[in-house]
Design an enzyme around this catalytic site. Structure first.
Site, PDB file in Angstrom:
ATOM      1  N   LYS A 252       0.853   4.418   6.545  1.00  5.76           N
ATOM      2  CA  LYS A 252      -0.122   5.370   6.008  1.00  5.76           C
ATOM      3  C   LYS A 252       0.278   5.839   4.614  1.00  5.76           C
ATOM      4  CE  LYS A 252      -2.608   6.186   9.857  1.00  5.76           C
ATOM      5  NZ  LYS A 252      -1.966   6.622  11.099  1.00  5.76           N
ATOM      6  N   ARG A 253       1.469   5.508   4.236  1.00  9.76           N
ATOM      7  CA  ARG A 253       2.010   6.043   3.001  1.00  9.76           C
ATOM      8  C   ARG A 253       1.761   5.074   1.856  1.00  9.76           C
ATOM      9  NH1 ARG A 253       6.127   9.438   1.074  1.00  9.76           N
ATOM     10  NH2 ARG A 253       5.987  10.975   2.710  1.00  9.76           N
TER      11      ARG A 253
END
Ligand code: GLU
Length: 494
Positions: A252-253
């Site tokens: 998600k980063r």
């Protein structure tokens, strides 16, 4: 039995550190067992494939030093190594399961499936496939085909628990009802992820499936497939997740988590391999700095823990410093060439690069920092900055610079000890000590107020450049001194 491991990325983007950690463990274990490390691209999900992603994966593995024994780029006896090129194998495998009644054709259309799923959920039931096409007669099938429906292939899943062994977590069990009869081949003939993985792992004779714990939910389906095919599953080793600093999921980063980012930021690849292995495993010795040889020797699947691990770039940086200093200066010089444009101005020879790397490595942790240290010494000295001028205009500064030039010029050998001893003699002769001795020499050599020890700077620069710079600094100071005096006169006269 030869141990065969595989790294099976989907080429959908840059290789991030979590996936790289999977590659590291598979590679280390294969090397430890003197087995084979296989690369396979899982590119069946065509919509998500990114053109450049395959190249990025290969580049990342190369930089990490994770050589493949088999793979799309190096070939091998079990190829092809791209799922998109293995369609016939999946169809054959499905055909055999159909022949043996372990799978069946399903003619339900997506919209029909969806409506029934919604209805099941509304009734509070498990929204799995309801088995409508399980027992169609030949006539019913012919009829559905005549309607223009092309079938998918589903596995017949019997109710009851699916048990399997995970090397990290022990025995796990899940009820077959929870996922129902799942699809193996879509109606367009493309395999689903779980089916392709099992067919490939079987045909490629993979003995150990080492992958992220995120895949644990797929494993029961895969185990059922092995049973249906009538073969033993490989050993499953699900390693804990790698989390971004702060505990977020890595996927998600955005940014700064790809392997190539860490390369570009100057991390030593051995440190990245070392660090990533520690995110799952620990050496029995308790040591954290581990060379590649030691990692290969000591890796032990039974020492993989279950706790998820947060990335700590500072720790990786610390390890980078240790690996960098352990490397022969010739190899470090190669890395310097890769990261920077050193050697443009002024010309730096290969020998100078090697010597600089050797002398300056102890001051840095990253290859980029080493390049910066080198650059700060080799670039033309910035004696015109206010700081350098202030130093060089102090009383006695020029005398120190000149005396150092003379003393160093007379040295028999250009060694750290001799340079140091001569500098101390200059101090005694001129009466300068501490910053009054060192700062003028440093400002003359590099134009800076701080940096490595002066003998180190002189060794990195070499005799000719060092003496030239000392001479130039003395000459410059004299010229600008006269110039300033002249201006002063002019002012008064005006
Ligand atoms: N292709 C899967 C992924 O990218 C890995 C499959 C596996 O290791 O079984 O996560």
């Amino acid at each position: 039995m030869t141990v065969r491991t595989r790294f099976a990325p989907s080429p959908t983007g840059a290789l991030h550190l979590g996936n790289a950690r999977t590659a590291v463990l598979n590679w280390l274990f294969a090397r430890h067992e003197e087995g084979r490390f296989v690369l396979r691209f899982e590119d069946t999900d065509v919509e998500r494939n990114v053109e450049a992603a395959e190249a990025q994966v290969l580049e990342s593995l190369d930089w990490l030093g994770l050589g493949r024994d088999e793979g799309p780029d190096v070939g091998g006896e079990y190829g092809p190594y791209r799922q998109s090129e293995r369609g016939g194998r999946y169809r054959d495998a499905a055909e055999r399961l159909l022949d043996r009644g372990r799978a069946y054709h399903c003619y339900c259309l997506p919209e029909e499936l969806e409506a029934r799923r919604d209805a099941a959920m509304a009734r509070g039931e498990q929204p799995t496939y309801d088995g409508r096409c399980r027992d169609l007669s030949a006539d019913e099938e012919a009829e559905l085909r005549a309607q223009g429906r092309s079938p998918s292939v589903r596995l017949r899943v019997d109710p009851g628990p699916v048990r399997f062994e995970d090397r990290v977590r022990g025995e796990l069990s899940i009820r077959g009802e929870e996922f129902g009869d799942f699809v193996l081949l879509r109606s367009d003939g493309r395999p689903t992820y779980n089916f392709a993985v099992v067919v490939d792992d079987l045909l490629m004779e993979i003995t150990h499936v080492i992958r992220g714990a995120g895949h644990l939910s797929n494993t029961p389906k895969q185990v059922l497939l092995y049973r249906a095919i009538g073969r033993e599953p490989p050993a499953f080793v699900h390693v804990p997740l790698v989390l971004a600093p702060g505990g977020e999921k890595l996927s998600k980063r955005e940014g700064a988590t790809s392997v190539l980012d860490y390369r570009d930021r100057g991390y030593h690849p051995d440190a990245v391999v070392n660090y990533l292995s520690l995110l799952a495993w620990s050496s029995e010795s308790g040591d954290e700095y581990l060379t590649r040889d030691r990692l290969v020797r000591e890796i032990d699947l039974d020492r993989i823990g279950v706790a998820d691990a947060e990335l700590d770039p500072e720790k990786m940086k610390w390890l980078s410093g240790l690996h960098l200093r352990a490397e022969p200066p010739e190899r470090l010089a190669d890395r310097l060439v890769q990261v920077g444009d050193l050697g443009d101005e002024p010309e730096i020879s290969r020998g100078e690069l090697v010597r600089g790397a050797e002398l300056l490595a102890e001051r840095v942790q990253l290859v980029t920092e080493l390049a910066e240290e080198m650059e700060r010494i080799f670039r033309p000295p910035r004696r015109e900055t206010s700081e350098a001028r202030e130093i060089l205009e102090r009383d006695g500064a020029l005398a120190v610079v000149r005396a150092t030039g003379r003393a160093w010029e007379d040295l028999e050998s250009w060694s750290g000890e001799e340079l140091d001893a001569a500098l101390r003699e200059v101090g005694e002769a001129t009466g300068a000590s501490g910053r009054d001795l060192y700062q003028p020499v440093r400002a003359a050599l590099t134009g800076e107020a701080h940096g490595p020890a002066l003998p180190t700077v002189a060794l990195v620069l070499g005799r000719r450049r060092t003496l030239d710079r000392l001479r130039d600094a003395a000459a410059d100071a004299q010229t600008s001194g006269r110039h300033e005096a002249g201006e002063g006169h002019g002012d008064r006269d005006g």
